[in-house]
Design an enzyme around this catalytic site. Structure first.
Site, short mmCIF file in Angstrom:
data_model
loop_
_atom_site.label_atom_id
_atom_site.label_comp_id
_atom_site.label_asym_id
_atom_site.label_seq_id
_atom_site.Cartn_x
_atom_site.Cartn_y
_atom_site.Cartn_z
CB SER B 122 48.88 -93.58 28.74
OG SER B 122 48.13 -92.63 29.47
CE LYS B 159 52.81 -89.28 29.95
NZ LYS B 159 52.57 -90.73 29.82
#
Lengths: 207, 207
Positions: B122, B159
């Site tokens: 990711s 993230k």
DNA sequence: TTTAATACCATACATTTGTATGTGTATTGG
DNA sequence: CCAATACACATACAAATGTATGGTATTAAA
């Protein structure tokens, strides 16, 4: 910025850098005086003030050894030494050989590994980002697929190394850059070492 | 590896490293005493002697700031990896810190920071690859755009963090992953820490 | 219980250190 | 010629620095 340092001041600056890399801390005024044969510290004080005025160091008043070097960062000189040598030629021959690297100065180097800072985007598909620090070991034999640092006609490149039957390939992970194909015996190629690790600090920029 | 050092001594060693990397020179005894609230330098002197006896520093007698770190002689230091972050799964903590990595000493490891191994794709557009080790600092306030490790309803994510007027956004660099938008006061979100560095060892795999 | 570390304090002292002030010389640009 | 700058010296001083000595308290091992 580049107010010219006099010869004496340049020597003193270099001495400060040298002491700092070797001992791990900057010299005192007395150290400098001793190294240059000065009979007192006031002379050194004057020179340091001049060097500071010209922006090469920052001094912390009244603090012993309070000399900070105003170089780009702690581990690298801001100039890409390699690549200047061949001034343009490698760039025109291999348009993707634009990766420049910076050589470490201040960092204390271990016996057999050293650091390089990568510039350029040609390895971004290998998840090596411009600005990353790669750790290079010249004593690790390059195996097929390993990322190596190579000198190609005096330009430094960081690419994946593949030894084929009759030739050597230096591939970039990024498809925008062409694969460099060389004869096995080509003399302009020198493998500097294998990249054994990559480090990226996030302290400053966001990437 | 920090075997033998007491808690106090370890803290002092870390303080020395911190000062040296930030200011460029080691602290004086008075600096250390001030930082730890000691009322005199003799206490520090005793601690430094103990630390030196155990081989973590070398001291240059009667020389101000004459503390040399023996760590710097080594290029790599083994560090324990605390656990593993795989996007979507809960944080897995390795039971007894079995997994270690040879981390280069140039990598900044602030006090209280720890290492986590990243799994998954990711963040590959942020040049973080599966298998990379991230240095996480739990005591650094996340600024906008910083990469953070967070727990979202017990699921771990790595993230980019953005604090907006009324909500928090967790963005992935990879467009295949959706941005997560949360109310500022949402209780299921816990920021574990900010990623301050990344290290990738190339020992085995080729990428 | 004795012994030994660890941890902290107070005081003291000889040097070291950064800094200031003043003197002098040589060189250079206006 | 004059002013400015670089360069080196000597002397002086308050503050900082490393170090030594001695004391107290706690804890853990022998």
């Amino acid at each position: 910025m580049d107010k010219g340092l006099t010869e004496t001041q340049k020597n003193i600056l270099e001495y400060i850098i040298e002491v700092k890399t070797e001992r791990g801390y900057p010299p005192t005024l007395a150290d400098i005086a001793g190294a240059f044969g000065y009979k007192n510290r006031a002379t050194v004080q004057q020179h340091l003030q001049a060097i500071e005025r010209k922006g090469y160091i920052r001094r912390n008043p009244r603090i012993s050894r309070g000399i900070e070097l105003c170089l780009e960062d702690k581990f690298f000189v801001p100039r890409p030494i390699l690549g200047e040598v061949a001034a343009g030629n490698p760039l025109t021959i291999y348009p993707d050989a634009i990766d420049t690297i910076e050589l470490p100065t201040i960092a204390r180097m271990p016996a057999d590994s050293f650091l390089l800072r990568v510039k350029g985007e040609s390895l971004k598909d290998a998840y090596i980002f411009s600005g990353d620090v790669v750790i290079v070991n010249p004593n690790v034999e390059a195996v097929n697929g390993a990322i190596v640092v190579a000198l190609l006609d005096d330009a430094a490149v960081v690419k994946r190394y593949f030894l084929m039957n009759d030739h050597v390939e230096l591939r970039s992970e990024n498809p925008e850059y062409q694969t460099i194909s060389l004869d096995k015996k080509y003399h302009g190629l020198r493998i500097v070492g294998t990249v054994v690790g990559i480090y990226r600090s996030m302290e400053r920029k966001t990437g």
